[in-house]
Write a protein that holds these residues in place. Sequence first.
Motif, PDB file in Angstrom:
ATOM      1  N   PRO A  17     -18.763 -31.379  -7.487  1.00  0.00           N
ATOM      2  CA  PRO A  17     -17.766 -31.600  -6.432  1.00  0.00           C
ATOM      3  C   PRO A  17     -16.381 -31.771  -7.061  1.00  0.00           C
ATOM      4  O   PRO A  17     -16.061 -32.814  -7.634  1.00  0.00           O
ATOM      5  CB  PRO A  17     -18.245 -32.886  -5.751  1.00  0.00           C
ATOM      6  CG  PRO A  17     -19.056 -33.595  -6.802  1.00  0.00           C
ATOM      7  CD  PRO A  17     -19.661 -32.537  -7.670  1.00  0.00           C
ATOM      8  N   ALA A  18     -15.546 -30.746  -6.941  1.00  0.00           N
ATOM      9  CA  ALA A  18     -14.300 -30.673  -7.708  1.00  0.00           C
ATOM     10  C   ALA A  18     -13.338 -31.845  -7.493  1.00  0.00           C
ATOM     11  O   ALA A  18     -12.639 -32.229  -8.434  1.00  0.00           O
ATOM     12  CB  ALA A  18     -13.587 -29.352  -7.408  1.00  0.00           C
ATOM     13  N   PRO A  19     -13.232 -32.444  -6.297  1.00  0.00           N
ATOM     14  CA  PRO A  19     -12.292 -33.567  -6.167  1.00  0.00           C
ATOM     15  C   PRO A  19     -12.662 -34.801  -6.991  1.00  0.00           C
ATOM     16  O   PRO A  19     -11.782 -35.599  -7.323  1.00  0.00           O
ATOM     17  CB  PRO A  19     -12.355 -33.897  -4.662  1.00  0.00           C
ATOM     18  CG  PRO A  19     -12.841 -32.654  -4.009  1.00  0.00           C
ATOM     19  CD  PRO A  19     -13.799 -32.052  -4.998  1.00  0.00           C
ATOM     20  N   LEU A  20     -13.935 -34.970  -7.318  1.00  0.00           N
ATOM     21  CA  LEU A  20     -14.406 -36.195  -7.952  1.00  0.00           C
ATOM     22  C   LEU A  20     -13.777 -36.389  -9.330  1.00  0.00           C
ATOM     23  O   LEU A  20     -14.044 -35.622 -10.261  1.00  0.00           O
ATOM     24  CB  LEU A  20     -15.928 -36.171  -8.052  1.00  0.00           C
ATOM     25  CG  LEU A  20     -16.596 -37.452  -8.583  1.00  0.00           C
ATOM     26  CD1 LEU A  20     -16.316 -38.637  -7.673  1.00  0.00           C
ATOM     27  CD2 LEU A  20     -18.105 -37.242  -8.730  1.00  0.00           C
ATOM     28  N   SER A  45     -15.907 -37.262  -3.564  1.00  0.00           N
ATOM     29  CA  SER A  45     -16.322 -35.871  -3.743  1.00  0.00           C
ATOM     30  C   SER A  45     -15.761 -34.924  -2.695  1.00  0.00           C
ATOM     31  O   SER A  45     -16.005 -33.719  -2.757  1.00  0.00           O
ATOM     32  CB  SER A  45     -17.860 -35.791  -3.732  1.00  0.00           C
ATOM     33  OG  SER A  45     -18.397 -36.546  -4.800  1.00  0.00           O
ATOM     34  N   VAL A  46     -15.017 -35.455  -1.732  1.00  0.00           N
ATOM     35  CA  VAL A  46     -14.431 -34.648  -0.669  1.00  0.00           C
ATOM     36  C   VAL A  46     -13.230 -35.402  -0.113  1.00  0.00           C
ATOM     37  O   VAL A  46     -13.142 -36.630  -0.248  1.00  0.00           O
ATOM     38  CB  VAL A  46     -15.476 -34.377   0.446  1.00  0.00           C
ATOM     39  CG1 VAL A  46     -15.796 -35.655   1.215  1.00  0.00           C
ATOM     40  CG2 VAL A  46     -15.014 -33.284   1.418  1.00  0.00           C
ATOM     41  N   VAL A  69     -12.156 -32.017   7.053  1.00  0.00           N
ATOM     42  CA  VAL A  69     -13.033 -32.129   5.890  1.00  0.00           C
ATOM     43  C   VAL A  69     -12.656 -31.006   4.931  1.00  0.00           C
ATOM     44  O   VAL A  69     -12.752 -29.825   5.278  1.00  0.00           O
ATOM     45  CB  VAL A  69     -14.517 -32.039   6.288  1.00  0.00           C
ATOM     46  CG1 VAL A  69     -15.400 -32.148   5.051  1.00  0.00           C
ATOM     47  CG2 VAL A  69     -14.864 -33.131   7.296  1.00  0.00           C
ATOM     48  N   ASP A  70     -12.211 -31.386   3.731  1.00  0.00           N
ATOM     49  CA  ASP A  70     -11.710 -30.444   2.736  1.00  0.00           C
ATOM     50  C   ASP A  70     -12.685 -30.403   1.564  1.00  0.00           C
ATOM     51  O   ASP A  70     -12.787 -31.351   0.789  1.00  0.00           O
ATOM     52  CB  ASP A  70     -10.324 -30.890   2.274  1.00  0.00           C
ATOM     53  CG  ASP A  70      -9.588 -29.819   1.486  1.00  0.00           C
ATOM     54  OD1 ASP A  70     -10.235 -28.849   1.048  1.00  0.00           O
ATOM     55  OD2 ASP A  70      -8.364 -29.949   1.304  1.00  0.00           O
ATOM     56  N   VAL A  71     -13.398 -29.295   1.441  1.00  0.00           N
ATOM     57  CA  VAL A  71     -14.481 -29.136   0.467  1.00  0.00           C
ATOM     58  C   VAL A  71     -14.016 -28.285  -0.709  1.00  0.00           C
ATOM     59  O   VAL A  71     -13.402 -27.220  -0.516  1.00  0.00           O
ATOM     60  CB  VAL A  71     -15.706 -28.484   1.136  1.00  0.00           C
ATOM     61  CG1 VAL A  71     -16.711 -27.993   0.090  1.00  0.00           C
ATOM     62  CG2 VAL A  71     -16.372 -29.457   2.093  1.00  0.00           C
ATOM     63  N   SER A  72     -14.306 -28.747  -1.908  1.00  0.00           N
ATOM     64  CA  SER A  72     -14.044 -27.975  -3.125  1.00  0.00           C
ATOM     65  C   SER A  72     -15.225 -28.190  -4.067  1.00  0.00           C
ATOM     66  O   SER A  72     -15.663 -29.321  -4.249  1.00  0.00           O
ATOM     67  CB  SER A  72     -12.751 -28.431  -3.805  1.00  0.00           C
ATOM     68  OG  SER A  72     -11.675 -28.447  -2.890  1.00  0.00           O
ATOM     69  N   ALA A  73     -15.705 -27.119  -4.659  1.00  0.00           N
ATOM     70  CA  ALA A  73     -16.843 -27.224  -5.580  1.00  0.00           C
ATOM     71  C   ALA A  73     -16.648 -26.255  -6.734  1.00  0.00           C
ATOM     72  O   ALA A  73     -15.932 -25.256  -6.611  1.00  0.00           O
ATOM     73  CB  ALA A  73     -18.151 -26.934  -4.846  1.00  0.00           C
TER      74      ALA A  73
END
Length: 406
Positions: A202-205, A213-214, A240-244
Amino acid sequence: IKVTQASKATTAADRFKVLLSRCKWLSQQDVSSELEGCSGLKGLQERMGDYNVEREYVTLVVLTHSETEMSAAYFVGTSVPGVPDTGPWLFVTDHGKSRIDKRPGFSYHSLRPSRVSPDLSVPDHIPKPDYWSTGDPIAERTSEARNVPPVLNATQAEGMRRACRLGRQILDAAHAIVRPGTTTDEIDRVVHNVTIEGGAYPAPLHYHDFPKSVCTSVNEVVCHGIPDLRELEAGDLVNVDVSAILDGYHTDLNETFAVGDISVEKKALIKGTHDALFKAIQLCKPGTFYRDLGAVITKHVNELGFQVDKTYCGHGIGEFFHCAPNIPHYAGNKAKYVMKPGHCFTIEPMINMGSWKDTHWPDGWTAVTKDGKPSAQFEHTLLLNESGVEILTGRLPTSPPLCWET
């Protein structure tokens, strides 16, 4: 058991005494015999066998349906490096580097930050970025891609497609649990778990010390909201902004959802933001100036009585989370570069119901409208080809409907 900050307790430990009074400590050896026949325990023994006892803990919640039927859920929590473990849920400060037990002072509007749970653990088999342990994305920060938009080859483009397909699945899983009573912390847990199950990070973490993580942005939050223990309420908006990161490639997408029934004005804001994004996408083809996207977005939302937030922009993406080009969403911007086949980037307009101006909460991350009016956002990751553009994060036939589609 409902534990609220409004209770007479003054410390985190006191607030959770009622919960702890109904807890039972079990050794790893006793779990199987104590919970024989209970559903929901798949993988628990393996997880308990490899967790880090120095900084992790396993929490198991069991629901008894009848004398013969039980179901369970479990999660592994972890302490935050450099943050004293003074309690399980604290308020975030200093861009995620610190936690305190009292809500920071600020001229809040209707929304206020709530307590934030410890960050979730990432299994050893998941590849981690350089900022995982330091908070500093050194490779990204020092890359030439910060200055010149990368041109993806066929292999890289396919890697982006795989990552973005997973990103869509993650966002849809989060959307499926949005309803009154859900906390944004629960959304974070779903996003985290689906990301890990997909073999991704999870890129934000820990990115620049972001603690979750989001990003979940409610009502007047423009972007970068930190998931916390506040329950969503009917009439709220939540983005909800998702990045992985999957196999070295990043995905980035977000959508704004209605929580229960919302006002006509809020629905118009969400729909107008979505449509503004797609008007910009329609311009995307080789030869288009990136600076021209802001004019079409601004024209559309201004006609609806809304304004474009000018602080944040879209960006290049690929092997790095953020790289060139920067893509402002407002008219009259001075963005550089012309679109070329192989460019991969996001467009993600943030549209405010009132003024375009924003400010930040004391946590250093949460951007909110200065006037306290709602904001909405939509984002897609896009790949330029010879004839136009490919929406890598497009919705699927199975995606939950957006608020104007129901």
